[in-house]
Design a protein around this motif. Structure first.
Motif, PDB file in Angstrom:
ATOM      1  N   LEU A   1       0.826  -1.202   0.000  1.00  0.00           N
ATOM      2  CA  LEU A   1       0.000   0.000   0.000  1.00  0.00           C
ATOM      3  C   LEU A   1       0.864   1.257   0.000  1.00  0.00           C
ATOM      4  CD1 LEU A   1      -3.016   0.804   0.151  1.00  0.00           C
ATOM      5  CD2 LEU A   1      -2.746   0.921   2.635  1.00  0.00           C
ATOM      6  N   GLY A   2       1.902   1.271   0.823  1.00  0.00           N
ATOM      7  CA  GLY A   2       2.778   2.440   0.887  1.00  0.00           C
ATOM      8  C   GLY A   2       3.536   2.683  -0.399  1.00  0.00           C
ATOM      9  N   THR A   3       3.967   1.595  -1.047  1.00  0.00           N
ATOM     10  CA  THR A   3       4.723   1.747  -2.294  1.00  0.00           C
ATOM     11  C   THR A   3       3.825   2.244  -3.421  1.00  0.00           C
ATOM     12  OG1 THR A   3       6.202  -0.049  -1.613  1.00  0.00           O
ATOM     13  CG2 THR A   3       6.220   0.564  -3.936  1.00  0.00           C
ATOM     14  N   ALA A   4       2.648   1.638  -3.575  1.00  0.00           N
ATOM     15  CA  ALA A   4       1.722   2.071  -4.634  1.00  0.00           C
ATOM     16  C   ALA A   4       1.247   3.495  -4.388  1.00  0.00           C
ATOM     17  CB  ALA A   4       0.538   1.121  -4.709  1.00  0.00           C
ATOM     18  N   GLY A   5       0.964   3.821  -3.133  1.00  0.00           N
ATOM     19  CA  GLY A   5       0.486   5.154  -2.800  1.00  0.00           C
ATOM     20  C   GLY A   5       1.504   6.241  -3.019  1.00  0.00           C
ATOM     21  N   TYR A   6       2.793   5.875  -3.088  1.00  0.00           N
ATOM     22  CA  TYR A   6       3.817   6.905  -3.299  1.00  0.00           C
ATOM     23  C   TYR A   6       3.723   7.508  -4.692  1.00  0.00           C
ATOM     24  CZ  TYR A   6       8.044   9.462  -2.296  1.00  0.00           C
ATOM     25  OH  TYR A   6       8.928  10.479  -2.041  1.00  0.00           O
ATOM     26  N   ALA A   7       2.961   6.878  -5.563  1.00  0.00           N
ATOM     27  CA  ALA A   7       2.725   7.482  -6.878  1.00  0.00           C
ATOM     28  C   ALA A   7       2.113   8.868  -6.727  1.00  0.00           C
ATOM     29  CB  ALA A   7       1.806   6.584  -7.707  1.00  0.00           C
ATOM     30  N   GLY A   8       1.330   9.102  -5.665  1.00  0.00           N
ATOM     31  CA  GLY A   8       0.752  10.421  -5.436  1.00  0.00           C
ATOM     32  C   GLY A   8       1.797  11.482  -5.208  1.00  0.00           C
ATOM     33  N   VAL A   9       2.863  11.149  -4.475  1.00  0.00           N
ATOM     34  CA  VAL A   9       3.947  12.110  -4.252  1.00  0.00           C
ATOM     35  C   VAL A   9       4.679  12.397  -5.558  1.00  0.00           C
ATOM     36  CG1 VAL A   9       6.125  12.508  -3.033  1.00  0.00           C
ATOM     37  CG2 VAL A   9       4.212  11.425  -1.846  1.00  0.00           C
ATOM     38  N   LEU A  10       4.929  11.356  -6.363  1.00  0.00           N
ATOM     39  CA  LEU A  10       5.600  11.574  -7.642  1.00  0.00           C
ATOM     40  C   LEU A  10       4.741  12.403  -8.588  1.00  0.00           C
ATOM     41  CD1 LEU A  10       7.344   8.141  -8.373  1.00  0.00           C
ATOM     42  CD2 LEU A  10       8.367  10.269  -7.575  1.00  0.00           C
ATOM     43  N   VAL A  11       3.418  12.177  -8.563  1.00  0.00           N
ATOM     44  CA  VAL A  11       2.528  13.017  -9.364  1.00  0.00           C
ATOM     45  C   VAL A  11       2.628  14.470  -8.907  1.00  0.00           C
ATOM     46  CG1 VAL A  11       0.101  13.547  -9.845  1.00  0.00           C
ATOM     47  CG2 VAL A  11       0.919  11.191 -10.001  1.00  0.00           C
ATOM     48  N   ALA A  12       2.623  14.707  -7.593  1.00  0.00           N
ATOM     49  CA  ALA A  12       2.722  16.064  -7.065  1.00  0.00           C
ATOM     50  C   ALA A  12       4.032  16.725  -7.483  1.00  0.00           C
ATOM     51  CB  ALA A  12       2.612  16.034  -5.539  1.00  0.00           C
ATOM     52  N   GLN A  13       5.131  15.968  -7.432  1.00  0.00           N
ATOM     53  CA  GLN A  13       6.419  16.532  -7.828  1.00  0.00           C
ATOM     54  C   GLN A  13       6.417  16.888  -9.311  1.00  0.00           C
ATOM     55  OE1 GLN A  13       9.743  16.592  -6.252  1.00  0.00           O
ATOM     56  NE2 GLN A  13       9.163  15.970  -4.190  1.00  0.00           N
ATOM     57  N   HIS A  14       5.840  16.043 -10.150  1.00  0.00           N
ATOM     58  CA  HIS A  14       5.779  16.347 -11.592  1.00  0.00           C
ATOM     59  C   HIS A  14       4.879  17.547 -11.862  1.00  0.00           C
ATOM     60  CE1 HIS A  14       7.661  12.379 -12.175  1.00  0.00           C
ATOM     61  NE2 HIS A  14       7.923  12.780 -13.413  1.00  0.00           N
ATOM     62  N   VAL A  15       3.769  17.648 -11.136  1.00  0.00           N
ATOM     63  CA  VAL A  15       2.892  18.812 -11.311  1.00  0.00           C
ATOM     64  C   VAL A  15       3.613  20.089 -10.899  1.00  0.00           C
ATOM     65  CG1 VAL A  15       0.795  19.922 -10.446  1.00  0.00           C
ATOM     66  CG2 VAL A  15       0.745  17.520 -11.112  1.00  0.00           C
ATOM     67  N   GLY A  16       4.302  20.051  -9.764  1.00  0.00           N
ATOM     68  CA  GLY A  16       5.052  21.217  -9.317  1.00  0.00           C
ATOM     69  C   GLY A  16       6.141  21.619 -10.286  1.00  0.00           C
ATOM     70  N   ALA A  17       6.728  20.634 -10.968  1.00  0.00           N
ATOM     71  CA  ALA A  17       7.798  20.907 -11.931  1.00  0.00           C
ATOM     72  C   ALA A  17       7.259  21.270 -13.312  1.00  0.00           C
ATOM     73  CB  ALA A  17       8.710  19.681 -12.049  1.00  0.00           C
ATOM     74  N   GLY A  18       5.935  21.302 -13.474  1.00  0.00           N
ATOM     75  CA  GLY A  18       5.350  21.661 -14.764  1.00  0.00           C
ATOM     76  C   GLY A  18       5.328  20.539 -15.780  1.00  0.00           C
ATOM     77  N   GLN A  19       5.504  19.291 -15.341  1.00  0.00           N
ATOM     78  CA  GLN A  19       5.517  18.146 -16.257  1.00  0.00           C
ATOM     79  C   GLN A  19       4.204  17.361 -16.158  1.00  0.00           C
ATOM     80  OE1 GLN A  19       9.115  15.779 -15.959  1.00  0.00           O
ATOM     81  NE2 GLN A  19      10.356  17.561 -15.429  1.00  0.00           N
ATOM     82  N   THR A  20       3.089  18.050 -16.388  1.00  0.00           N
ATOM     83  CA  THR A  20       1.784  17.407 -16.238  1.00  0.00           C
ATOM     84  C   THR A  20       1.535  16.337 -17.290  1.00  0.00           C
ATOM     85  OG1 THR A  20       0.788  19.189 -17.534  1.00  0.00           O
ATOM     86  CG2 THR A  20       0.764  19.429 -15.134  1.00  0.00           C
ATOM     87  N   ASP A  21       2.216  16.409 -18.435  1.00  0.00           N
ATOM     88  CA  ASP A  21       2.004  15.411 -19.474  1.00  0.00           C
ATOM     89  C   ASP A  21       2.513  14.030 -19.064  1.00  0.00           C
ATOM     90  OD1 ASP A  21       4.576  16.686 -19.568  1.00  0.00           O
ATOM     91  OD2 ASP A  21       4.965  15.640 -21.458  1.00  0.00           O
ATOM     92  N   LYS A  22       3.299  13.945 -17.983  1.00  0.00           N
ATOM     93  CA  LYS A  22       3.839  12.668 -17.518  1.00  0.00           C
ATOM     94  C   LYS A  22       3.033  12.070 -16.365  1.00  0.00           C
ATOM     95  CE  LYS A  22       8.586  13.728 -18.920  1.00  0.00           C
ATOM     96  NZ  LYS A  22       9.995  13.864 -18.466  1.00  0.00           N
ATOM     97  N   VAL A  23       1.949  12.743 -15.956  1.00  0.00           N
ATOM     98  CA  VAL A  23       1.161  12.268 -14.823  1.00  0.00           C
ATOM     99  C   VAL A  23       0.590  10.880 -15.093  1.00  0.00           C
ATOM    100  CG1 VAL A  23      -1.004  12.659 -13.579  1.00  0.00           C
ATOM    101  CG2 VAL A  23       0.633  14.527 -13.869  1.00  0.00           C
ATOM    102  N   GLY A  24       0.013  10.666 -16.288  1.00  0.00           N
ATOM    103  CA  GLY A  24      -0.556   9.367 -16.621  1.00  0.00           C
ATOM    104  C   GLY A  24       0.473   8.256 -16.549  1.00  0.00           C
ATOM    105  N   ARG A  25       1.669   8.547 -17.019  1.00  0.00           N
ATOM    106  CA  ARG A  25       2.732   7.530 -16.982  1.00  0.00           C
ATOM    107  C   ARG A  25       3.080   7.158 -15.542  1.00  0.00           C
ATOM    108  NH1 ARG A  25       8.091   9.157 -20.051  1.00  0.00           N
ATOM    109  NH2 ARG A  25       6.467   9.769 -21.556  1.00  0.00           N
TER     110      ARG A  25
END
Length: 490
Positions: free
Chosen positions: A94-118
């Motif tokens: 659960l913790g490993t799969a849920g960490y995708a949320g942090v990576l999504v947040a980091q990509h959004v903050g960095a302006g890389q929204t096109d990589k969110v789906g990946r």
């Protein structure tokens, strides 16, 4: 020639015609604390829906325990150790799969929204791969609960409850991976709505499957677990319908990013695994604590189950706020603005502390009323003894609650920044030396009662709070960069 002193305003005594500057300064500081990135309003906007979502999960667990308490005292006593063991063995996934949320947040903050789906898809692939080991763990129910040494009638129910939950645990992990698409982008209201929907579905399913209403068989603890698994599957399905649309594919690549991305998957596992291991170690420590309470006696285990169940409305909302803080910290760090992350941490601590003061008043003011909520229809003599234990245990819960404020605020900061390795090491050392070893000695060597055992648990929470607070205060996490801003050529 000296100028005459200005006349005071009519009706105002001399020396009182101006407001002290300190009042204006306090008001400005309050407004600054409330508004802007990382302010209280920002944390509430992201965190409140997650808090409400965790509140719905709280309602789900509380509903399970209340219905099982009405069903039988043994079912209530069995639900906590079985549930804790279940979360222990699923927390890594659960913790490993849920960490995708942090990576999504980091990509959004960095302006890389096109990589969110990946990013989300790597969490999905991990969740799908988790089904097989989780099903295999379901087969280990017998030896796991035999080792706990609980009474035979309770052990049989523990095995059943655990086995059904574990067979459907993959849906819980999948739901967590899919939720990252919304939580990482700060759209936490969607997460709240899906969680509330799952909790609402769980209530009638418990009523039908535990007691066998409307012509269905009475399944007892198995029915409660089956209701929970069904709710997880429905929540994962709801996320799937909301995520996989043409519009989201155009903005975030939710279809075209479905391929397995080895480097990105490796990053998710490398950063998520320590966080998952940290959760595993925390839950392991709590599971040992619960198992030791069961070794003391049936009344002691029942009291521990009641108090921990009643504490759920205080504990899980802090996790929701911590998740919201992790999103804000992740976006701030992705954008290269650690000062906003620091500010958000301060705001979150204030909100958590106010909430915990309210819960402390409830626990200290109404311990008997809270415990009686879980009274079974046919209580035996040990239930009266369990009620007597509940009163001092609720006092220990208050101590634990204020330690949890620091722990979950720090957890949100360090997890959002990617400092998960430290979380894992800290959890391993503190769990081993501040809870597992002392609690084992307290029960087996020094014959501590359940109240003394809870004192050991409070000591563990205090040590963990200090260790995580010192790490946050040190500021090493502010130098971490998981994702570089879009356009950064370095």
């Amino acid at each position: 020639m000296p100028q005459p002193a200005p006349s005071p305003s009519p009706g105002i005594p001399p020396g009182c015609n101006t407001r002290p500057p300190i009042v204006g300064d306090q008001r400005r500081r309050l407004m600054q604390r409330w508004h802007g990135p990382g302010g209280i309003a920002h944390v509430l906007r992201i965190g409140l829906p997650l808090l409400a979502g965790m509140g719905s999960i709280t309602a789900m667990h509380l509903t399970d325990r209340i219905f099982l308490g009405w069903y039988s005292q043994d079912a209530l006593a069995a639900s906590l150790p079985a549930g804790a063991t279940f979360f222990l063995l699923t927390s890594f996934f659960l913790g490993t799969a849920g960490y995708a949320g942090v990576l999504v947040a980091q990509h959004v903050g960095a302006g890389q929204t096109d990589k969110v789906g990946r990013v989300v898809w790597q969490g999905v692939w991990f969740a799908l791969a988790s089904f097989a080991p989780l099903i295999l763990l379901a087969l280990a129910a017998g030896p796991i609960f035999a080792a706990m040494g609980h009474p035979a009638e309770v052990r049989s129910l523990e095995e059943t409850y655990y086995r059904v939950l574990m067979l459907g645990a993959g849906f819980m992990v999948l739901e967590a991976a899919l939720a990252a698409f919304f939580s990482g982008r700060g759209l936490t209201r969607v997460v709240m709505c899906v969680n509330i929907g799952g909790a609402i579905l769980n209530i009638p399913l418990n009523y039908l499957l535990i007691f066998g209403n409307w012509g269905l068989p009475s399944l007892g603890v198995a029915g409660s677990a089956l209701a929970t698994v069904t709710a997880w599957a429905a929540m994962a399905g709801a996320y799937g319908l909301l995520i996989f649309t043409r519009r989201n594919d155009g903005l975030y690549g939710v279809f075209r990013g479905r391929a397995f991305d080895r480097p990105l998957f490796a990053r998710l596992v490398r950063l998520g695994m320590p966080g998952g291991a940290q959760v595993f170690l925390d839950v392991f420590a709590a599971t040992v604590f619960i198992a030791l309470a069961g070794r003391i006696g049936k009344a002691e285990l029942t009291a521990t189950s009641i108090v921990l169940s009643a504490n759920t409305p205080a504990f899980l909302p802090l996790i929701g706020l911590s998740q919201g803080l992790a999103v804000i910290v992740g976006q701030s760090m992705g954008a290269g603005k650690p000062a906003e992350a620091v500010r958000a941490a301060g705001s979150a601590v204030r909100i958590m502390a106010i909430y915990m003061v309210i819960m402390a008043a409830v626990f200290l003011g109404f311990p008997d009323q809270l415990a009686l909520i879980f009274s079974p229809n046919e209580a035996d003599a040990s239930f009266g003894a369990a009620l007597a234990y509940c009163r001092p245990l609720f006092a220990w819960v208050v101590v634990l609650g204020f330690c949890d404020v620091v722990i979950h605020a720090a957890f949100g900061v360090l997890r959002g920044a990617g400092d998960t390795r430290y979380l894992m090491v800290a959890a391993a050392l503190v769990s081993a030396f501040a809870l597992v070893a002392p609690a084992w000695l307290a029960v087996t060597a020094f014959s501590f009662g359940v109240v003394g055992l809870w004192g050991v648990f409070a000591f563990y929470a205090a040590v963990m709070a200090v260790v995580l607070w010192l790490r946050c205060r040190g500021g090493a996490w502010q130098t971490l960069r998981l994702v570089r801003p879009a356009g950064d050529g370095h």
